[in-house]
Write a protein that holds these residues in place. Sequence first.
Motif, PDB file in Angstrom:
ATOM      1  N   LEU A  77       0.827  -1.215   0.000  1.00 49.68           N
ATOM      2  CA  LEU A  77       0.000   0.000   0.000  1.00 49.68           C
ATOM      3  C   LEU A  77       0.855   1.257   0.000  1.00 49.68           C
ATOM      4  CD1 LEU A  77      -2.873  -0.936   2.479  1.00 49.68           C
ATOM      5  CD2 LEU A  77      -3.009  -0.716  -0.015  1.00 49.68           C
ATOM      6  N   VAL A  78       1.907   1.271   0.816  1.00 49.67           N
ATOM      7  CA  VAL A  78       2.809   2.424   0.831  1.00 49.67           C
ATOM      8  C   VAL A  78       3.375   2.642  -0.573  1.00 49.67           C
ATOM      9  CG1 VAL A  78       5.032   3.286   1.699  1.00 49.67           C
ATOM     10  CG2 VAL A  78       3.372   2.294   3.290  1.00 49.67           C
ATOM     11  N   PHE A  79       3.803   1.561  -1.211  1.00 49.46           N
ATOM     12  CA  PHE A  79       4.356   1.665  -2.559  1.00 49.46           C
ATOM     13  C   PHE A  79       3.319   2.214  -3.544  1.00 49.46           C
ATOM     14  CE2 PHE A  79       5.184  -0.050  -6.800  1.00 49.46           C
ATOM     15  CZ  PHE A  79       6.464   0.422  -7.013  1.00 49.46           C
ATOM     16  N   LEU A  80       2.119   1.625  -3.533  1.00 48.75           N
ATOM     17  CA  LEU A  80       1.081   2.047  -4.483  1.00 48.75           C
ATOM     18  C   LEU A  80       0.649   3.492  -4.248  1.00 48.75           C
ATOM     19  CD1 LEU A  80      -1.064  -1.205  -4.538  1.00 48.75           C
ATOM     20  CD2 LEU A  80       0.479  -0.371  -6.342  1.00 48.75           C
ATOM     21  N   PHE A  81       0.496   3.875  -2.994  1.00 52.08           N
ATOM     22  CA  PHE A  81       0.121   5.261  -2.686  1.00 52.08           C
ATOM     23  C   PHE A  81       1.208   6.231  -3.143  1.00 52.08           C
ATOM     24  CE2 PHE A  81      -2.606   3.748   1.163  1.00 52.08           C
ATOM     25  CZ  PHE A  81      -3.682   3.507   0.340  1.00 52.08           C
ATOM     26  N   MET A  82       2.468   5.880  -2.894  1.00 53.17           N
ATOM     27  CA  MET A  82       3.561   6.768  -3.325  1.00 53.17           C
ATOM     28  C   MET A  82       3.643   6.834  -4.852  1.00 53.17           C
ATOM     29  SD  MET A  82       5.117   8.509  -0.989  1.00 53.17           S
ATOM     30  CE  MET A  82       6.749   8.937  -1.611  1.00 53.17           C
ATOM     31  N   GLN A  83       3.383   5.732  -5.533  1.00 49.17           N
ATOM     32  CA  GLN A  83       3.406   5.758  -6.990  1.00 49.17           C
ATOM     33  C   GLN A  83       2.295   6.653  -7.527  1.00 49.17           C
ATOM     34  OE1 GLN A  83       5.945   4.230  -9.006  1.00 49.17           O
ATOM     35  NE2 GLN A  83       6.704   4.373  -6.912  1.00 49.17           N
ATOM     36  N   TRP A  84       1.103   6.565  -6.925  1.00 51.23           N
ATOM     37  CA  TRP A  84      -0.006   7.423  -7.355  1.00 51.23           C
ATOM     38  C   TRP A  84       0.355   8.882  -7.096  1.00 51.23           C
ATOM     39  CZ3 TRP A  84      -3.160  11.239  -5.673  1.00 51.23           C
ATOM     40  CH2 TRP A  84      -4.264  11.534  -6.474  1.00 51.23           C
ATOM     41  N   LEU A  85       0.887   9.156  -5.918  1.00 50.99           N
ATOM     42  CA  LEU A  85       1.267  10.535  -5.590  1.00 50.99           C
ATOM     43  C   LEU A  85       2.374  11.037  -6.516  1.00 50.99           C
ATOM     44  CD1 LEU A  85       1.123  10.289  -1.710  1.00 50.99           C
ATOM     45  CD2 LEU A  85      -0.231  11.862  -3.136  1.00 50.99           C
ATOM     46  N   GLN A  86       3.300  10.163  -6.872  1.00 56.66           N
ATOM     47  CA  GLN A  86       4.372  10.556  -7.780  1.00 56.66           C
ATOM     48  C   GLN A  86       3.791  11.020  -9.117  1.00 56.66           C
ATOM     49  OE1 GLN A  86       7.202   7.476  -8.746  1.00 56.66           O
ATOM     50  NE2 GLN A  86       8.690   8.972  -9.468  1.00 56.66           N
ATOM     51  N   MET A  87       2.844  10.265  -9.646  1.00 52.15           N
ATOM     52  CA  MET A  87       2.218  10.658 -10.920  1.00 52.15           C
ATOM     53  C   MET A  87       1.455  11.971 -10.766  1.00 52.15           C
ATOM     54  SD  MET A  87       0.984   7.058 -12.633  1.00 52.15           S
ATOM     55  CE  MET A  87       0.161   6.394 -11.193  1.00 52.15           C
ATOM     56  N   ALA A  88       0.741  12.109  -9.656  1.00 49.35           N
ATOM     57  CA  ALA A  88      -0.040  13.331  -9.427  1.00 49.35           C
ATOM     58  C   ALA A  88       0.867  14.554  -9.304  1.00 49.35           C
ATOM     59  CB  ALA A  88      -0.897  13.187  -8.173  1.00 49.35           C
ATOM     60  N   TYR A  89       1.957  14.424  -8.569  1.00 49.99           N
ATOM     61  CA  TYR A  89       2.866  15.556  -8.398  1.00 49.99           C
ATOM     62  C   TYR A  89       3.628  15.858  -9.681  1.00 49.99           C
ATOM     63  CZ  TYR A  89       2.006  16.440  -3.489  1.00 49.99           C
ATOM     64  OH  TYR A  89       1.416  16.805  -2.307  1.00 49.99           O
ATOM     65  N   GLU A  90       4.027  14.823 -10.412  1.00 46.49           N
ATOM     66  CA  GLU A  90       4.734  15.047 -11.679  1.00 46.49           C
ATOM     67  C   GLU A  90       3.860  15.791 -12.678  1.00 46.49           C
ATOM     68  OE1 GLU A  90       6.202  11.255 -13.013  1.00 46.49           O
ATOM     69  OE2 GLU A  90       7.974  11.381 -11.717  1.00 46.49           O
ATOM     70  N   ASP A  91       2.551  15.539 -12.642  1.00 43.88           N
ATOM     71  CA  ASP A  91       1.631  16.271 -13.527  1.00 43.88           C
ATOM     72  C   ASP A  91       1.671  17.771 -13.274  1.00 43.88           C
ATOM     73  OD1 ASP A  91       0.812  13.988 -14.825  1.00 43.88           O
ATOM     74  OD2 ASP A  91      -1.131  13.846 -13.784  1.00 43.88           O
ATOM     75  N   HIS A  92       2.119  18.163 -12.089  1.00 42.12           N
ATOM     76  CA  HIS A  92       2.213  19.579 -11.730  1.00 42.12           C
ATOM     77  C   HIS A  92       3.667  20.046 -11.649  1.00 42.12           C
ATOM     78  CE1 HIS A  92      -2.081  19.901 -11.023  1.00 42.12           C
ATOM     79  NE2 HIS A  92      -2.007  18.723 -10.428  1.00 42.12           N
ATOM     80  N   GLY A  93       4.570  19.242 -12.209  1.00 41.64           N
ATOM     81  CA  GLY A  93       5.985  19.611 -12.234  1.00 41.64           C
ATOM     82  C   GLY A  93       6.652  19.611 -10.872  1.00 41.64           C
ATOM     83  N   LYS A  94       6.132  18.792  -9.954  1.00 43.32           N
ATOM     84  CA  LYS A  94       6.678  18.741  -8.599  1.00 43.32           C
ATOM     85  C   LYS A  94       7.235  17.354  -8.305  1.00 43.32           C
ATOM     86  CE  LYS A  94       3.532  22.243  -6.818  1.00 43.32           C
ATOM     87  NZ  LYS A  94       2.470  22.538  -5.862  1.00 43.32           N
ATOM     88  N   ASP A  95       8.146  17.306  -7.337  1.00 42.10           N
ATOM     89  CA  ASP A  95       8.771  16.056  -6.926  1.00 42.10           C
ATOM     90  C   ASP A  95       8.038  15.492  -5.710  1.00 42.10           C
ATOM     91  OD1 ASP A  95      11.025  14.088  -6.909  1.00 42.10           O
ATOM     92  OD2 ASP A  95      11.375  15.018  -4.946  1.00 42.10           O
ATOM     93  N   VAL A  96       7.617  14.246  -5.784  1.00 45.82           N
ATOM     94  CA  VAL A  96       6.846  13.624  -4.710  1.00 45.82           C
ATOM     95  C   VAL A  96       7.642  13.561  -3.412  1.00 45.82           C
ATOM     96  CG1 VAL A  96       7.448  11.224  -5.260  1.00 45.82           C
ATOM     97  CG2 VAL A  96       5.280  11.736  -4.123  1.00 45.82           C
ATOM     98  N   ILE A  97       8.917  13.243  -3.509  1.00 45.79           N
ATOM     99  CA  ILE A  97       9.727  13.127  -2.291  1.00 45.79           C
ATOM    100  C   ILE A  97       9.853  14.483  -1.613  1.00 45.79           C
ATOM    101  CG2 ILE A  97      12.024  12.571  -1.398  1.00 45.79           C
ATOM    102  CD1 ILE A  97      12.118  10.367  -3.608  1.00 45.79           C
ATOM    103  N   GLU A  98      10.086  15.501  -2.384  1.00 52.42           N
ATOM    104  CA  GLU A  98      10.232  16.859  -1.839  1.00 52.42           C
ATOM    105  C   GLU A  98       8.945  17.361  -1.186  1.00 52.42           C
ATOM    106  OE1 GLU A  98      11.108  21.388  -3.486  1.00 52.42           O
ATOM    107  OE2 GLU A  98      11.297  19.680  -4.843  1.00 52.42           O
TER     108      GLU A  98
END
Length: 178
Positions: A66-87
Amino acid sequence: MSSPCDPQYAPAGDVGAALMAIDSRLKAIYDGKAGIDPEQQKLNDQFTASLSPEEADDVLDGACTLVFLFMQWLQMAYEDHGKDVIEHVVPSLVASMRMMPKSVRPEVIPTMAGLLVAAGTGLSPSLWRQQYGEWTRDEMNPLEATAVLLAEHINRITDDHDFATRMIADALSGADED
């Protein structure tokens, strides 16, 4: 070059059981319950006590999935806005965990941050953690809190209290059909 922590080598675990636990915590948060409902806690304790060591490991792997899947979803969402998920995700989740000293001991916060970074860089959180030995009892609540905080973050972004749970449930339903 493939990493030994590549998700393809990780067991998915019992994602359904882990998701039920996360969904239960989210519902308590959204219902405005300050503490854990004693009846719900009793049911959780009974369920946990009924698990064999292998089944407990499966739920643990499911939480990491779940942690992996949630982070992957967030990564795609943040990348769509030119942002880094980790940051943008890791610091806020670490700050939230620091405000939860009864559930998340300070010494395990770096491990949870590491899990988030591992997942955010495409590595399996369970295999990443496995490099450092067996899970400890003190890491169980923080792992659950990490998954809950990620799901709540997704729900807040989507303005839908059930989005994260529904997203995983739909993925599980689709996998069952295949």
